[in-house]
Design a protein around this motif. Structure first.
Motif, PDB file in Angstrom:
ATOM      1  N   GLU A 194       0.716  -1.141   0.177  1.00  0.00           N
ATOM      2  CA  GLU A 194      -0.014  -0.036   0.042  1.00  0.00           C
ATOM      3  C   GLU A 194       0.978   1.351   0.062  1.00  0.00           C
ATOM      4  O   GLU A 194       1.951   1.308   0.523  1.00  0.00           O
ATOM      5  N   LEU A 195       0.522   2.314  -0.512  1.00  0.00           N
ATOM      6  CA  LEU A 195       0.997   3.661  -0.687  1.00  0.00           C
ATOM      7  C   LEU A 195       1.641   3.994   0.721  1.00  0.00           C
ATOM      8  O   LEU A 195       2.702   4.678   0.892  1.00  0.00           O
ATOM      9  N   SER A 196       0.582   3.882   1.611  1.00  0.00           N
ATOM     10  CA  SER A 196       0.936   4.266   3.075  1.00  0.00           C
ATOM     11  C   SER A 196       1.978   3.683   3.581  1.00  0.00           C
ATOM     12  O   SER A 196       2.305   4.096   4.805  1.00  0.00           O
ATOM     13  N   GLU A 197       2.284   2.361   3.277  1.00  0.00           N
ATOM     14  CA  GLU A 197       3.273   1.575   3.880  1.00  0.00           C
ATOM     15  C   GLU A 197       4.515   2.152   3.707  1.00  0.00           C
ATOM     16  O   GLU A 197       5.644   1.658   4.261  1.00  0.00           O
ATOM     17  N   LEU A 198       4.450   2.989   2.578  1.00  0.00           N
ATOM     18  CA  LEU A 198       6.122   3.334   1.933  1.00  0.00           C
ATOM     19  C   LEU A 198       6.610   4.549   2.536  1.00  0.00           C
ATOM     20  O   LEU A 198       5.863   5.583   2.907  1.00  0.00           O
ATOM     21  N   ASP A 199       7.875   4.616   3.010  1.00  0.00           N
ATOM     22  CA  ASP A 199       8.416   5.725   3.645  1.00  0.00           C
ATOM     23  C   ASP A 199       8.889   6.473   2.520  1.00  0.00           C
ATOM     24  O   ASP A 199      10.265   6.614   2.374  1.00  0.00           O
ATOM     25  N   LEU A 200       8.220   7.350   1.802  1.00  0.00           N
ATOM     26  CA  LEU A 200       8.592   8.360   0.855  1.00  0.00           C
ATOM     27  C   LEU A 200       8.059   9.513   1.075  1.00  0.00           C
ATOM     28  O   LEU A 200       7.152   9.930   2.061  1.00  0.00           O
ATOM     29  N   SER A 201       8.610  10.566   0.575  1.00  0.00           N
ATOM     30  CA  SER A 201       8.232  11.956   0.599  1.00  0.00           C
ATOM     31  C   SER A 201       6.899  12.192  -0.145  1.00  0.00           C
ATOM     32  O   SER A 201       6.357  11.441  -0.956  1.00  0.00           O
ATOM     33  N   ALA A 202       6.449  13.366   0.136  1.00  0.00           N
ATOM     34  CA  ALA A 202       4.973  13.738  -0.618  1.00  0.00           C
ATOM     35  C   ALA A 202       5.457  14.023  -2.216  1.00  0.00           C
ATOM     36  O   ALA A 202       4.514  13.601  -3.018  1.00  0.00           O
ATOM     37  N   GLU A 203       6.482  14.629  -2.473  1.00  0.00           N
ATOM     38  CA  GLU A 203       6.971  14.679  -3.935  1.00  0.00           C
ATOM     39  C   GLU A 203       6.902  13.226  -4.492  1.00  0.00           C
ATOM     40  O   GLU A 203       6.509  13.015  -5.714  1.00  0.00           O
ATOM     41  N   GLN A 204       7.382  12.295  -3.811  1.00  0.00           N
ATOM     42  CA  GLN A 204       7.610  11.001  -4.472  1.00  0.00           C
ATOM     43  C   GLN A 204       6.542  10.319  -4.595  1.00  0.00           C
ATOM     44  O   GLN A 204       6.132   9.502  -5.588  1.00  0.00           O
ATOM     45  N   LYS A 205       5.465  10.480  -3.770  1.00  0.00           N
ATOM     46  CA  LYS A 205       3.986   9.835  -3.619  1.00  0.00           C
ATOM     47  C   LYS A 205       3.450  10.598  -4.832  1.00  0.00           C
ATOM     48  O   LYS A 205       2.697   9.800  -5.435  1.00  0.00           O
ATOM     49  N   VAL A 206       3.598  11.860  -5.075  1.00  0.00           N
ATOM     50  CA  VAL A 206       2.976  12.251  -6.186  1.00  0.00           C
ATOM     51  C   VAL A 206       3.522  11.667  -7.793  1.00  0.00           C
ATOM     52  O   VAL A 206       2.546  11.482  -8.792  1.00  0.00           O
ATOM     53  N   LYS A 207       4.625  11.415  -7.704  1.00  0.00           N
ATOM     54  CA  LYS A 207       5.289  10.816  -8.895  1.00  0.00           C
ATOM     55  C   LYS A 207       4.637   9.449  -9.161  1.00  0.00           C
ATOM     56  O   LYS A 207       4.011   9.012 -10.222  1.00  0.00           O
ATOM     57  N   LEU A 208       4.448   8.860  -8.071  1.00  0.00           N
ATOM     58  CA  LEU A 208       3.646   7.418  -7.985  1.00  0.00           C
ATOM     59  C   LEU A 208       2.204   7.552  -8.616  1.00  0.00           C
ATOM     60  O   LEU A 208       1.723   6.816  -9.452  1.00  0.00           O
ATOM     61  N   GLU A 209       1.609   8.570  -8.011  1.00  0.00           N
ATOM     62  CA  GLU A 209       0.188   8.877  -8.397  1.00  0.00           C
ATOM     63  C   GLU A 209       0.013   9.135  -9.919  1.00  0.00           C
ATOM     64  O   GLU A 209      -0.939   8.984 -10.543  1.00  0.00           O
ATOM     65  N   GLU A 210       0.999   9.689 -10.241  1.00  0.00           N
ATOM     66  CA  GLU A 210       0.964  10.297 -11.857  1.00  0.00           C
ATOM     67  C   GLU A 210       1.722   9.028 -12.862  1.00  0.00           C
ATOM     68  O   GLU A 210       1.872   9.485 -13.844  1.00  0.00           O
ATOM     69  N   ASN A 211       1.563   7.933 -12.190  1.00  0.00           N
ATOM     70  CA  ASN A 211       1.902   6.775 -13.082  1.00  0.00           C
ATOM     71  C   ASN A 211       3.376   6.567 -13.531  1.00  0.00           C
ATOM     72  O   ASN A 211       3.579   6.241 -14.334  1.00  0.00           O
ATOM     73  N   GLU A 212       4.318   7.235 -12.799  1.00  0.00           N
ATOM     74  CA  GLU A 212       5.816   7.230 -13.206  1.00  0.00           C
ATOM     75  C   GLU A 212       6.434   6.084 -12.384  1.00  0.00           C
ATOM     76  O   GLU A 212       5.923   5.701 -11.311  1.00  0.00           O
ATOM     77  N   ILE A 213       7.413   5.562 -12.963  1.00  0.00           N
ATOM     78  CA  ILE A 213       8.514   4.577 -12.344  1.00  0.00           C
ATOM     79  C   ILE A 213       9.223   5.463 -11.449  1.00  0.00           C
ATOM     80  O   ILE A 213      10.116   6.439 -11.608  1.00  0.00           O
ATOM     81  N   LEU A 214       9.306   5.219 -10.042  1.00  0.00           N
ATOM     82  CA  LEU A 214      10.095   6.016  -9.237  1.00  0.00           C
ATOM     83  C   LEU A 214      11.348   4.988  -8.802  1.00  0.00           C
ATOM     84  O   LEU A 214      11.073   3.876  -8.354  1.00  0.00           O
ATOM     85  N   THR A 215      12.396   5.595  -8.858  1.00  0.00           N
ATOM     86  CA  THR A 215      13.757   4.777  -8.277  1.00  0.00           C
ATOM     87  C   THR A 215      14.331   5.756  -7.172  1.00  0.00           C
ATOM     88  O   THR A 215      14.342   6.921  -7.335  1.00  0.00           O
ATOM     89  N   LEU A 216      14.957   4.901  -6.284  1.00  0.00           N
ATOM     90  CA  LEU A 216      15.607   5.523  -5.295  1.00  0.00           C
ATOM     91  C   LEU A 216      17.019   4.987  -5.005  1.00  0.00           C
ATOM     92  O   LEU A 216      17.378   3.793  -5.259  1.00  0.00           O
ATOM     93  N   GLU A 217      18.020   5.868  -5.019  1.00  0.00           N
ATOM     94  CA  GLU A 217      19.412   5.655  -4.795  1.00  0.00           C
ATOM     95  C   GLU A 217      19.833   5.625  -3.482  1.00  0.00           C
ATOM     96  O   GLU A 217      19.215   6.253  -2.602  1.00  0.00           O
ATOM     97  N   THR A 218      20.658   4.821  -2.840  1.00  0.00           N
ATOM     98  CA  THR A 218      21.230   4.634  -1.740  1.00  0.00           C
ATOM     99  C   THR A 218      22.908   4.422  -1.607  1.00  0.00           C
ATOM    100  O   THR A 218      23.368   4.417  -2.646  1.00  0.00           O
ATOM    101  N   GLU A 219      23.351   4.589  -0.384  1.00  0.00           N
ATOM    102  CA  GLU A 219      25.036   4.309  -0.293  1.00  0.00           C
ATOM    103  C   GLU A 219      25.111   2.915  -0.903  1.00  0.00           C
ATOM    104  O   GLU A 219      26.228   2.732  -1.332  1.00  0.00           O
ATOM    105  N   GLU A 220      24.269   2.090  -0.390  1.00  0.00           N
ATOM    106  CA  GLU A 220      24.603   0.733  -1.232  1.00  0.00           C
ATOM    107  C   GLU A 220      24.544   0.582  -2.394  1.00  0.00           C
ATOM    108  O   GLU A 220      25.339  -0.186  -3.257  1.00  0.00           O
ATOM    109  N   SER A 221      23.686   1.384  -3.121  1.00  0.00           N
ATOM    110  CA  SER A 221      23.404   1.100  -4.595  1.00  0.00           C
ATOM    111  C   SER A 221      24.512   1.839  -5.290  1.00  0.00           C
ATOM    112  O   SER A 221      25.190   1.387  -6.188  1.00  0.00           O
TER     113      SER A 221
END
Length: 328
Positions: A194-221
């Protein structure tokens, strides 16, 4: 025997500069030989198998799903399906006859034996179709189409699109069992949240609502040299989550890299150590001889050791000892 040799004074700074220059020259030659000869050898032995596995790991699942779709079609209809399928991907995919696939002997042997093979040199993946006469190719997966928004999206858009297509063929109540059946094909986790389960910013959630592929970078990646650690896509009222991608890769690479750099350090430092051994032996012997001379053993003489950088001091010590004997 008297020593009549006259020792010409040489400044300590000049002698130190000469020693440092020689040491740097030895290190430079060792590094150069390692770069030209030993690096490629070590990479082939230690890293290539892991790099090959990495290619297969990142393409696994997606190439298996694509192969299943093509295997379900007659051979003469596969090219049309491949054309439609290729629109989903940010890198080149193609279908070739096995005899027309140009690979090194090792990669081709693995392809024939295992039905799949990764080529770390080009970061391409190969999968045999049923019958073994045709090969599905994911070509140069790190050289993606530049018209697409980000490297991370280009990398994962094919996987996301194929999974989304499979989900939309089922009712939402069937999605969990479908994901459970598909996930073993992939080397990394796949889930629906569920969208509510994800630790994402408001801007990132908007991208998902706009049907975009959202990708996140980390130190490990970044350590794994991946464009993203996680990929998200909204499907219906759920979020398809791919990743994390890097843990299995880092787990395999860290031990290999540790051994790799240990061997490399030994290769580079060993000539320097061998170069310093005569000097160390001379210093040790000169220390002993000096102590004995101080205790009254005036007949003691230090023996120069070939290759030592303090033979000059040994000659000075012997000359002083000889003078002391003459005037003692």
């Amino acid at each position: 025997m008297k020593l009549n040799q006259t020792i010409k004074p040489v400044s300590g700074g000049r002698r130190l500069l000469l020693v440092i220059t020689q040491a740097l020259l030895i290190l430079a030659i060792s590094a150069g030989i390692s770069q030209m000869v030993l690096f490629p050898l070590l990479e082939d032995i230690a890293l290539q198998s892991v790099q090959r596995w990495e290619v297969e790991y990142m393409s696994s699942g997606t190439i298996d799903l694509a192969t299943e779709q093509l295997n379900a079609l007659p051979i003469d209809m596969r090219a049309v399906q491949l054309t439609e399928m290729s629109k989903l991907f940010g890198f080149g995919i193609s279908l070739k006859s096995l005899k027309d696939v140009i690979l090194d002997k090792k990669t081709k042997a693995l392809l024939v034996k295992n039905g799949t093979a990764g080529d770390p040199k080009t970061y391409s993946a190969y999968k045999l179709l049923d019958g073994g006469s045709q090969v599905l190719i994911f070509d140069r997966m790190k050289v993606s189409a530049q018209h697409l928004p980000t490297e991370a999206q280009r990398t994962h858009m094919g996987s996301v699109a194929m999974l989304e297509g499979l989900l939309l063929q089922k009712t939402q109540s069937e999605w969990p069992s479908l994901i459970n059946s598909i996930e073993p094909l992939f080397g990394y986790p796949i889930s629906l949240k569920e969208l509510s389960e994800l630790d994402l910013s408001a801007e990132q959630k908007v991208k998902l609502e706009e049907n975009e592929i959202l990708t996140l970078e980390t130190e490990e990646s970044r350590e794994a040299d991946y464009p993203a650690e996680m990929a998200y896509k909204k499907v219906g009222n759920r979020i398809l989550v791919l990743g994390p991608f890097s843990p299995p890769v880092l787990k395999r690479f860290y031990p290999i890299l540790f051994v790799y750099y240990i061997v490399l350090a030994i290769i580079i430092l060993l000539p320097l150590i061998l170069w310093l051994i005569p000097t160390w032996r001379s210093m040790n012997q000169l220390s002993i001889d000096t102590a004995l001379f101080g205790q009254g053993v005036f007949t003691i003489r230090a023996t120069p050791i070939r290759g030592s950088k303090i033979n000059y001091l040994i000659n000075v010590f012997n000359q002083m000892a000889e003078k002391n004997t003459e005037f003692g």
